[in-house]
Design a protein around this motif. Sequence first.
Motif, PDB file in Angstrom:
ATOM      1  N   CYS B 165      -3.096  -4.199  -6.125  1.00  0.00           N
ATOM      2  CA  CYS B 165      -3.285  -5.655  -6.242  1.00  0.00           C
ATOM      3  C   CYS B 165      -1.939  -6.377  -6.189  1.00  0.00           C
ATOM      4  CB  CYS B 165      -4.008  -5.991  -7.554  1.00  0.00           C
ATOM      5  SG  CYS B 165      -5.735  -5.481  -7.589  1.00  0.00           S
ATOM      6  N   LEU B 166      -0.936  -5.806  -6.841  1.00  0.00           N
ATOM      7  CA  LEU B 166       0.404  -6.403  -6.823  1.00  0.00           C
ATOM      8  C   LEU B 166       0.963  -6.430  -5.406  1.00  0.00           C
ATOM      9  CD1 LEU B 166       2.817  -7.492  -8.484  1.00  0.00           C
ATOM     10  CD2 LEU B 166       3.638  -5.124  -8.634  1.00  0.00           C
ATOM     11  N   GLY B 167       0.822  -5.287  -4.699  1.00  0.00           N
ATOM     12  CA  GLY B 167       1.287  -5.224  -3.318  1.00  0.00           C
ATOM     13  C   GLY B 167       0.577  -6.236  -2.445  1.00  0.00           C
ATOM     14  N   HIS B 168      -0.722  -6.435  -2.703  1.00  0.00           N
ATOM     15  CA  HIS B 168      -1.509  -7.415  -1.958  1.00  0.00           C
ATOM     16  C   HIS B 168      -0.982  -8.814  -2.211  1.00  0.00           C
ATOM     17  CE1 HIS B 168      -5.171  -9.974  -1.283  1.00  0.00           C
ATOM     18  NE2 HIS B 168      -5.205  -9.243  -0.185  1.00  0.00           N
ATOM     19  N   ALA B 169      -0.688  -9.115  -3.476  1.00  0.00           N
ATOM     20  CA  ALA B 169      -0.170 -10.440  -3.842  1.00  0.00           C
ATOM     21  C   ALA B 169       1.200 -10.692  -3.211  1.00  0.00           C
ATOM     22  CB  ALA B 169      -0.086 -10.561  -5.363  1.00  0.00           C
ATOM     23  N   LEU B 170       1.992  -9.616  -3.077  1.00  0.00           N
ATOM     24  CA  LEU B 170       3.336  -9.744  -2.515  1.00  0.00           C
ATOM     25  C   LEU B 170       3.325  -9.644  -0.993  1.00  0.00           C
ATOM     26  CD1 LEU B 170       5.291  -7.450  -5.044  1.00  0.00           C
ATOM     27  CD2 LEU B 170       5.172  -9.959  -5.025  1.00  0.00           C
ATOM     28  N   GLY B 171       2.140  -9.392  -0.401  1.00  0.00           N
ATOM     29  CA  GLY B 171       2.069  -9.226   1.049  1.00  0.00           C
ATOM     30  C   GLY B 171       2.727  -7.939   1.530  1.00  0.00           C
ATOM     31  N   GLN B 172       2.779  -6.916   0.679  1.00  0.00           N
ATOM     32  CA  GLN B 172       3.461  -5.652   1.006  1.00  0.00           C
ATOM     33  C   GLN B 172       2.494  -4.483   1.135  1.00  0.00           C
ATOM     34  OE1 GLN B 172       6.718  -5.429   1.596  1.00  0.00           O
ATOM     35  NE2 GLN B 172       6.917  -7.624   1.275  1.00  0.00           N
ATOM     36  N   LEU B 173       1.231  -4.779   1.433  1.00  0.00           N
ATOM     37  CA  LEU B 173       0.235  -3.709   1.384  1.00  0.00           C
ATOM     38  C   LEU B 173       0.245  -2.846   2.651  1.00  0.00           C
ATOM     39  CD1 LEU B 173      -1.447  -3.081  -0.992  1.00  0.00           C
ATOM     40  CD2 LEU B 173      -3.402  -4.182   0.067  1.00  0.00           C
ATOM     41  N   HIS B 174       1.399  -2.237   2.960  1.00  0.00           N
ATOM     42  CA  HIS B 174       1.511  -1.364   4.120  1.00  0.00           C
ATOM     43  C   HIS B 174       1.557   0.090   3.661  1.00  0.00           C
ATOM     44  CE1 HIS B 174       2.039  -5.094   6.094  1.00  0.00           C
ATOM     45  NE2 HIS B 174       3.231  -5.327   5.553  1.00  0.00           N
ATOM     46  N   ALA B 175       1.699   0.998   4.639  1.00  0.00           N
ATOM     47  CA  ALA B 175       1.631   2.426   4.365  1.00  0.00           C
ATOM     48  C   ALA B 175       2.563   2.886   3.242  1.00  0.00           C
ATOM     49  CB  ALA B 175       1.891   3.217   5.646  1.00  0.00           C
ATOM     50  N   PRO B 176       3.841   2.515   3.266  1.00  0.00           N
ATOM     51  CA  PRO B 176       4.733   3.038   2.214  1.00  0.00           C
ATOM     52  C   PRO B 176       4.264   2.661   0.814  1.00  0.00           C
ATOM     53  CG  PRO B 176       5.991   2.000   3.986  1.00  0.00           C
ATOM     54  CD  PRO B 176       4.544   1.674   4.241  1.00  0.00           C
ATOM     55  N   TRP B 177       3.870   1.397   0.648  1.00  0.00           N
ATOM     56  CA  TRP B 177       3.395   0.945  -0.666  1.00  0.00           C
ATOM     57  C   TRP B 177       2.160   1.733  -1.101  1.00  0.00           C
ATOM     58  CZ3 TRP B 177       5.426  -3.292  -3.552  1.00  0.00           C
ATOM     59  CH2 TRP B 177       4.707  -3.584  -4.718  1.00  0.00           C
ATOM     60  N   LEU B 178       1.226   1.923  -0.161  1.00  0.00           N
ATOM     61  CA  LEU B 178      -0.014   2.628  -0.497  1.00  0.00           C
ATOM     62  C   LEU B 178       0.265   4.077  -0.881  1.00  0.00           C
ATOM     63  CD1 LEU B 178      -2.278   1.248   2.379  1.00  0.00           C
ATOM     64  CD2 LEU B 178      -2.439   0.684  -0.059  1.00  0.00           C
ATOM     65  N   ILE B 179       1.099   4.741  -0.093  1.00  0.00           N
ATOM     66  CA  ILE B 179       1.400   6.145  -0.371  1.00  0.00           C
ATOM     67  C   ILE B 179       2.156   6.269  -1.691  1.00  0.00           C
ATOM     68  CG2 ILE B 179       2.751   8.132   0.429  1.00  0.00           C
ATOM     69  CD1 ILE B 179       2.043   7.213   3.316  1.00  0.00           C
ATOM     70  N   ALA B 180       3.130   5.376  -1.900  1.00  0.00           N
ATOM     71  CA  ALA B 180       3.888   5.412  -3.150  1.00  0.00           C
ATOM     72  C   ALA B 180       2.966   5.227  -4.350  1.00  0.00           C
ATOM     73  CB  ALA B 180       4.978   4.325  -3.133  1.00  0.00           C
ATOM     74  N   THR B 181       2.005   4.316  -4.211  1.00  0.00           N
ATOM     75  CA  THR B 181       1.074   4.089  -5.317  1.00  0.00           C
ATOM     76  C   THR B 181       0.231   5.329  -5.610  1.00  0.00           C
ATOM     77  OG1 THR B 181       0.946   1.729  -4.771  1.00  0.00           O
ATOM     78  CG2 THR B 181      -0.819   2.639  -6.133  1.00  0.00           C
ATOM     79  N   ALA B 182      -0.259   5.958  -4.534  1.00  0.00           N
ATOM     80  CA  ALA B 182      -1.051   7.183  -4.730  1.00  0.00           C
ATOM     81  C   ALA B 182      -0.218   8.244  -5.438  1.00  0.00           C
ATOM     82  CB  ALA B 182      -1.556   7.701  -3.383  1.00  0.00           C
ATOM     83  N   VAL B 183       1.069   8.352  -5.062  1.00  0.00           N
ATOM     84  CA  VAL B 183       1.957   9.331  -5.701  1.00  0.00           C
ATOM     85  C   VAL B 183       2.166   8.987  -7.183  1.00  0.00           C
ATOM     86  CG1 VAL B 183       4.319  10.244  -5.743  1.00  0.00           C
ATOM     87  CG2 VAL B 183       3.111   9.989  -3.564  1.00  0.00           C
ATOM     88  N   VAL B 184       2.289   7.691  -7.478  1.00  0.00           N
ATOM     89  CA  VAL B 184       2.468   7.268  -8.870  1.00  0.00           C
ATOM     90  C   VAL B 184       1.261   7.677  -9.719  1.00  0.00           C
ATOM     91  CG1 VAL B 184       2.539   5.254 -10.409  1.00  0.00           C
ATOM     92  CG2 VAL B 184       4.066   5.376  -8.418  1.00  0.00           C
ATOM     93  N   VAL B 185       0.047   7.394  -9.190  1.00  0.00           N
ATOM     94  CA  VAL B 185      -1.173   7.778  -9.920  1.00  0.00           C
ATOM     95  C   VAL B 185      -1.189   9.286 -10.156  1.00  0.00           C
ATOM     96  CG1 VAL B 185      -3.694   7.864  -9.846  1.00  0.00           C
ATOM     97  CG2 VAL B 185      -2.484   5.847  -8.986  1.00  0.00           C
ATOM     98  N   PHE B 186      -0.915  10.039  -9.083  1.00  0.00           N
ATOM     99  CA  PHE B 186      -0.864  11.499  -9.177  1.00  0.00           C
ATOM    100  C   PHE B 186       0.150  11.927 -10.245  1.00  0.00           C
ATOM    101  CE2 PHE B 186       1.105  15.514  -7.744  1.00  0.00           C
ATOM    102  CZ  PHE B 186      -0.011  16.336  -7.768  1.00  0.00           C
ATOM    103  N   GLY B 187       1.327  11.299 -10.223  1.00  0.00           N
ATOM    104  CA  GLY B 187       2.371  11.657 -11.180  1.00  0.00           C
ATOM    105  C   GLY B 187       1.972  11.374 -12.624  1.00  0.00           C
ATOM    106  N   ILE B 188       1.415  10.198 -12.851  1.00  0.00           N
ATOM    107  CA  ILE B 188       0.971   9.858 -14.216  1.00  0.00           C
ATOM    108  C   ILE B 188      -0.040  10.879 -14.727  1.00  0.00           C
ATOM    109  CG2 ILE B 188      -0.313   8.175 -15.603  1.00  0.00           C
ATOM    110  CD1 ILE B 188       0.831   5.971 -13.831  1.00  0.00           C
ATOM    111  N   ARG B 189      -0.982  11.192 -13.857  1.00  0.00           N
ATOM    112  CA  ARG B 189      -2.041  12.121 -14.250  1.00  0.00           C
ATOM    113  C   ARG B 189      -1.480  13.522 -14.541  1.00  0.00           C
ATOM    114  NH1 ARG B 189      -5.745  13.886 -16.811  1.00  0.00           N
ATOM    115  NH2 ARG B 189      -7.347  15.217 -15.921  1.00  0.00           N
TER     116      ARG B 189
END
Lengths: 211, 211, 211
Positions: B165-189
């Motif tokens: 949602c933050l990336g969407h608000a910032l207009g940054q919702l491209h591949a790097p942001w999406l992949i980084a987010t998935a990695v963050v979720v994976f890392g937290i878990r």
Amino acid sequence: MSAATTQLVLDLVGVFVFALSGGLAAVRARLDLFGVVVVASVTALGGGIVRDTLLAQNPPYSLRHWPYLVVPVVASVVVFRFHPQVARARALVLLLDAAGLGLFTVTATQKSLAVGLGWAGASMIGVITGIGGGVIRDVLLRQIPVVLQREIYAVAALVGAGLVCLGHALGQLHAPWLIATAVVVFGIRVVALRRHWSAPTARNLEDQAGT
Amino acid sequence: MSAATTQLVLDLVGVFVFALSGGLAAVRARLDLFGVVVVASVTALGGGIVRDTLLAQNPPYSLRHWPYLVVPVVASVVVFRFHPQVARARALVLLLDAAGLGLFTVTATQKSLAVGLGWAGASMIGVITGIGGGVIRDVLLRQIPVVLQREIYAVAALVGAGLVCLGHALGQLHAPWLIATAVVVFGIRVVALRRHWSAPTARNLEDQAGT
Amino acid sequence: MSAATTQLVLDLVGVFVFALSGGLAAVRARLDLFGVVVVASVTALGGGIVRDTLLAQNPPYSLRHWPYLVVPVVASVVVFRFHPQVARARALVLLLDAAGLGLFTVTATQKSLAVGLGWAGASMIGVITGIGGGVIRDVLLRQIPVVLQREIYAVAALVGAGLVCLGHALGQLHAPWLIATAVVVFGIRVVALRRHWSAPTARNLEDQAGT
């Protein structure tokens, strides 16, 4: 209060009490904070999401209006505040569950009639919505759903759905009729609960007779 | 890679790892081959089917594109190849589950935002999609869903949805942001899992304190 | 009989036998009358409701046509008439379940093809519809779903879905083909059941080998 406003208020109250019911059940099952929030949310919103899906009104109303997402979190916090006192609160869980049953059955039946469904289909969706959240809650907590063990549960919902259909046929589907119907469902369920409490061995006896 | 292509690839990778996760859990529950295929398919596709249903985009995307139906079968065969080595693979199941959680939460939140849902509803659908497959898997195998027992599970999904949602608000919702987010979720878990592994009795202690 | 009429008749017969199957399972689990009606209705209508949801044809067909709501109630009454004789009726439950599996898989696959879905998606929806009601029934009664324990269950549905797709490709999707396919599914399932009955320890042996 218009019928629309009445429905919104009843719906949010139903979300709150069902979330309390789900949250209390989750606390009693010794889940952690976020497990409690998940179970409370699913119990509170599950019935309505199933309703909107069946009525082809997705994305679900609750996901398009943030109060529906905040109320279960608030309810979970309330449950946690009362955590120590809640240990023996099985009676309270069942009471809140009865209130949610009445409110959800009434609003869902009304919503189904509003989109042109017949009395049979509208009653079915009313019952499904009324008992749906509790069934999902029990399945998640690996318990046989209450609705399958207490015979007056689904019947109370069915009576409520029938009364809403009757009010619709009579052109009386305004706030007083809706609130009275919700109270009737609640009353039937509570009376049934009290009777079962005084005869808890009925089912065991039946089991022995059947074996 | 465009956002659409990125989403497709992430989605298929998510299907594969979730199918592995479901298949391994089914093998550990000693189901036969076709039970494993069913559980793997449901775990892999269940979250996305619920997502498409809630977003009113049925028939579900996965049922209109055959790779989504072939991937879980391939994953089941892979699981069967490694069947003997899998007996103690609880760690691997949880790791794959974490990867699927990240991928599914990200793609579902993105898809929800794309159809105009607000941040609250989009996050909710992101979390539901991320945890949905695993919850269905656990219910089918008669286990209390992992998400209810490990508090950081839903929170990891929630953080991921928030970042999308933050990336969407910032207009940054491209591949790097999406992949980084998935990695963050994976890392937290994964971090949460490791911490729980070193303190496996925490919940038992809590139970004793509460009793 | 036209294809449409055939589908309606097959569908209602499927609802009836699945309701009997669900009702008998509920009676065996010692639920009371209304628990039996609920389980019978969910088992009978659950698969079709999931099918209509996935095909974006909500409100579900069964909720817009009252016979679909009356048939499960009638089936529940029939089950109650035979209540005492039903105690050892596990074989009958499985037989009715096999009939419902065939009928539901055939009609759902046909319906999916009719709305333009490909063979893969149509087969998937056919299988989901065929096994869905039984899976929900078992989850509600806290049993591991039959489909996960008997490998030929989902395979029988898959063969049926494939035959309907074949008939569609050959332009032969009329009543005889549909009925024959339903019979084939029923036959595969019954033969599989008989073979399992004569080798009930197969799974236990496998368990020991794997431990």
